[in-house]
Enzyme design. Structure first.
Site, PDB file in Angstrom:
ATOM      1  N   VAL A 118       0.838  -1.207   0.000  1.00  0.00           N
ATOM      2  CA  VAL A 118       0.000   0.000   0.000  1.00  0.00           C
ATOM      3  C   VAL A 118       0.877   1.263   0.000  1.00  0.00           C
ATOM      4  O   VAL A 118       0.469   2.313  -0.491  1.00  0.00           O
ATOM      5  CB  VAL A 118      -0.943   0.013   1.236  1.00  0.00           C
ATOM      6  CG1 VAL A 118      -1.830   1.250   1.238  1.00  0.00           C
ATOM      7  CG2 VAL A 118      -1.812  -1.243   1.284  1.00  0.00           C
ATOM      8  N   HIS A 175      -0.419   4.335 -10.228  1.00  0.00           N
ATOM      9  CA  HIS A 175      -1.131   5.083  -9.188  1.00  0.00           C
ATOM     10  C   HIS A 175      -0.522   6.477  -9.095  1.00  0.00           C
ATOM     11  O   HIS A 175       0.104   6.845  -8.126  1.00  0.00           O
ATOM     12  CB  HIS A 175      -0.991   4.332  -7.861  1.00  0.00           C
ATOM     13  CG  HIS A 175      -1.812   4.902  -6.750  1.00  0.00           C
ATOM     14  ND1 HIS A 175      -3.131   5.255  -6.888  1.00  0.00           N
ATOM     15  CD2 HIS A 175      -1.494   5.159  -5.451  1.00  0.00           C
ATOM     16  CE1 HIS A 175      -3.577   5.713  -5.725  1.00  0.00           C
ATOM     17  NE2 HIS A 175      -2.612   5.674  -4.844  1.00  0.00           N
TER      18      HIS A 175
HETATM   19  N1  APR Z   1       8.695  -0.369  10.316  1.00  0.00           N
HETATM   20  C1  APR Z   1       7.430  -0.331  10.776  1.00  0.00           C
HETATM   21  N2  APR Z   1       6.648   0.774  10.696  1.00  0.00           N
HETATM   22  C2  APR Z   1       7.186   1.869  10.154  1.00  0.00           C
HETATM   23  C3  APR Z   1       8.511   1.896   9.665  1.00  0.00           C
HETATM   24  C4  APR Z   1       9.278   0.716   9.767  1.00  0.00           C
HETATM   25  N3  APR Z   1      10.542   0.652   9.326  1.00  0.00           N
HETATM   26  N4  APR Z   1       8.757   3.141   9.184  1.00  0.00           N
HETATM   27  C5  APR Z   1       7.620   3.853   9.345  1.00  0.00           C
HETATM   28  N5  APR Z   1       6.674   3.094   9.942  1.00  0.00           N
HETATM   29  C6  APR Z   1       5.331   3.469  10.364  1.00  0.00           C
HETATM   30  C7  APR Z   1       5.289   4.834  11.012  1.00  0.00           C
HETATM   31  O1  APR Z   1       5.770   4.787  12.347  1.00  0.00           O
HETATM   32  C8  APR Z   1       3.803   5.165  10.928  1.00  0.00           C
HETATM   33  O2  APR Z   1       3.087   4.796  12.101  1.00  0.00           O
HETATM   34  O3  APR Z   1       4.450   3.596   9.258  1.00  0.00           O
HETATM   35  C9  APR Z   1       3.330   4.343   9.732  1.00  0.00           C
HETATM   36  C10 APR Z   1       2.767   5.185   8.597  1.00  0.00           C
HETATM   37  O4  APR Z   1       1.628   5.786   9.065  1.00  0.00           O
HETATM   38  P1  APR Z   1       1.217   7.294   8.702  1.00  0.00           P
HETATM   39  O5  APR Z   1       2.370   8.187   8.895  1.00  0.00           O
HETATM   40  O6  APR Z   1      -0.062   7.586   9.394  1.00  0.00           O
HETATM   41  O7  APR Z   1       0.985   7.203   7.107  1.00  0.00           O
HETATM   42  P2  APR Z   1      -0.317   6.637   6.359  1.00  0.00           P
HETATM   43  O8  APR Z   1      -1.243   7.745   6.063  1.00  0.00           O
HETATM   44  O9  APR Z   1      -0.810   5.440   7.062  1.00  0.00           O
HETATM   45  O10 APR Z   1       0.331   6.197   4.972  1.00  0.00           O
HETATM   46  C11 APR Z   1       1.207   5.113   4.898  1.00  0.00           C
HETATM   47  O11 APR Z   1       0.419   4.401   2.754  1.00  0.00           O
HETATM   48  O12 APR Z   1      -1.156   5.352   1.361  1.00  0.00           O
HETATM   49  C12 APR Z   1       0.203   5.217   1.630  1.00  0.00           C
HETATM   50  O13 APR Z   1       1.168   7.269   0.802  1.00  0.00           O
HETATM   51  C13 APR Z   1       0.859   6.543   1.950  1.00  0.00           C
HETATM   52  O14 APR Z   1       3.125   5.751   1.843  1.00  0.00           O
HETATM   53  C14 APR Z   1       2.067   6.097   2.707  1.00  0.00           C
HETATM   54  C15 APR Z   1       1.573   4.856   3.446  1.00  0.00           C
END
Ligand code: APR
Length: 308
Positions: A118, A175
């Site tokens: 995703v 996308h």
């Molecule tokens: N391992 C685990 N989790 C991680 C890591 C990692 N190495 N790096 C980042 N994360 C977590 C972050 O801590 C955060 O909680 O990924 C999460 C991402 O959540 P959000 O910042 O809320 O982003 P979100 O809106 O969920 O989008 C995530 O999906 O739709 C796509 O473009 C969007 O690339 C983005 C992804």
């Protein structure tokens, strides 16, 4: 036996997807995030919601991957979302490192899983997950088409004042801004969209769909999560329940639609084996041209990757 689904990234999209899945109550969900206490807190909250909504409290939150052992599906949402002024492609370097590291950890414990990517830029991140996991192409698939199609369908429903349930739409391609809303395959209650709206009205809806993600980023300051989370959960349903749904997903093409060696949004049959078939849709010459342009845009982003 209950299925097991790991959702990596407990942020907006990951948590929404996990909650959608918890509500279905057919799978144990493991929510993994790098932030200490964060996935544990979300899991606790979701489990308590189960007592109200009527599902079993089987969501587990973790900062490591031990609990993910033997997952049927791994959903990867870890990574940075967009902020205003950013394109999805601007995230490529940051998210490549994140997607590569989480894929490596997850597949070590779930060799037979289907991976649903995703994180953005989606098409490129699918290449990363495939390269790192070394899974066959049917077991690494991306979520984009369901979301883009949902946006198109929602706009059509509002424009025509008809139920969204009666809109059948299809958005293919990468996308990104070059996605391809396939008007020739879009119907309302079986009637072609082109018989219900003028070309100029359709063009406006197509344009709004292409920039549908950006519209939300501009309103919220970050990217969308309700529709993306629901769309990812729909893919998990199709795989875990072997539904054999025909859905627009991002699949690795080996000659289909005249494209080779590239992840692109196309209709696929999604079931227990992951992508069980790439469905061939008859496109107009104009749509074919748009698909080729979309493929070129995806190839450009993929070429930046360290691993592809
Ligand atoms: N391992 C685990 N989790 C991680 C890591 C990692 N190495 N790096 C980042 N994360 C977590 C972050 O801590 C955060 O909680 O990924 C999460 C991402 O959540 P959000 O910042 O809320 O982003 P979100 O809106 O969920 O989008 C995530 O999906 O739709 C796509 O473009 C969007 O690339 C983005 C992804």
């Amino acid at each position: 036996m209950r299925k097991k689904v790991t959702v990596i990234g407990a942020g907006n999209v990951g948590a929404t997807c996990a909650q959608e899945l918890a509500r279905r109550d057919y799978a144990d969900v493991v929510l993994v995030d790098i932030i200490p206490n964060f996935p544990q807190g979300k899991a606790l909250d979701m489990n308590q919601a189960g007592a109200v909504l009527g599902y079993e409290p089987t969501v587990v939150g973790a900062n490591d991957y031990d609990a993910t052992d033997g997952s049927d599906v791994i959903v990867i949402t870890a990574g940075k979302p967009r902020s205003p002024g950013m394109s999805r492609d601007d995230l490529v370097t940051t998210n490549e490192a994140i997607v590569a590291s989480v894929t490596k950890e997850a597949v070590r414990r779930s060799r037979e899983a289907v991976i649903v990517v995703v994180s953005n830029p989606l098409d490129a991140m699918c290449h990363v997950a495939k390269a790192v996991s070394r899974f066959p192409r049917n077991r690494v698939v991306g979520m984009a088409g369901i979301l883009d199609t949902a946006r198109f369908a929602a706009f059509i429903s509002q424009e025509l004042d008809v139920s969204v349930k009666d809109v059948t739409a299809m958005v293919l391609g990468g996308h990104g801004d070059q996605m391809v809303p396939v008007v020739s395959a879009t119907t309302v209650g079986g009637v072609p969209l082109s018989e219900l709206l003028s070309r100029s009205r359709i063009a406006k809806l197509v344009e709004r769909t292409k920039f549908g993600g950006g519209e939300i980023v501009n309103l919220l300051g970050t990217s969308a999560w309700y529709a993306p989370g629901a769309a990812a959960a729909q893919m998990v349903d199709a795989i875990c329940l072997d539904e054999k749904r025909v859905l627009p997903c991002t699949a690795y093409l080996e000659g289909e639609y005249g494209i080779t060696g590239l992840y692109m949004g196309v209709p696929v049959k999604l079931g227990a084996g992951g992508v069980e078939e790439v469905v061939r849709l008859k496109l107009t010459p104009e749509e074919k041209k748009m698909l080729r342009a979309s493929a070129a845009a995806v190839r450009e982003v993929v070429s930046i990757l360290k691993r592809s």
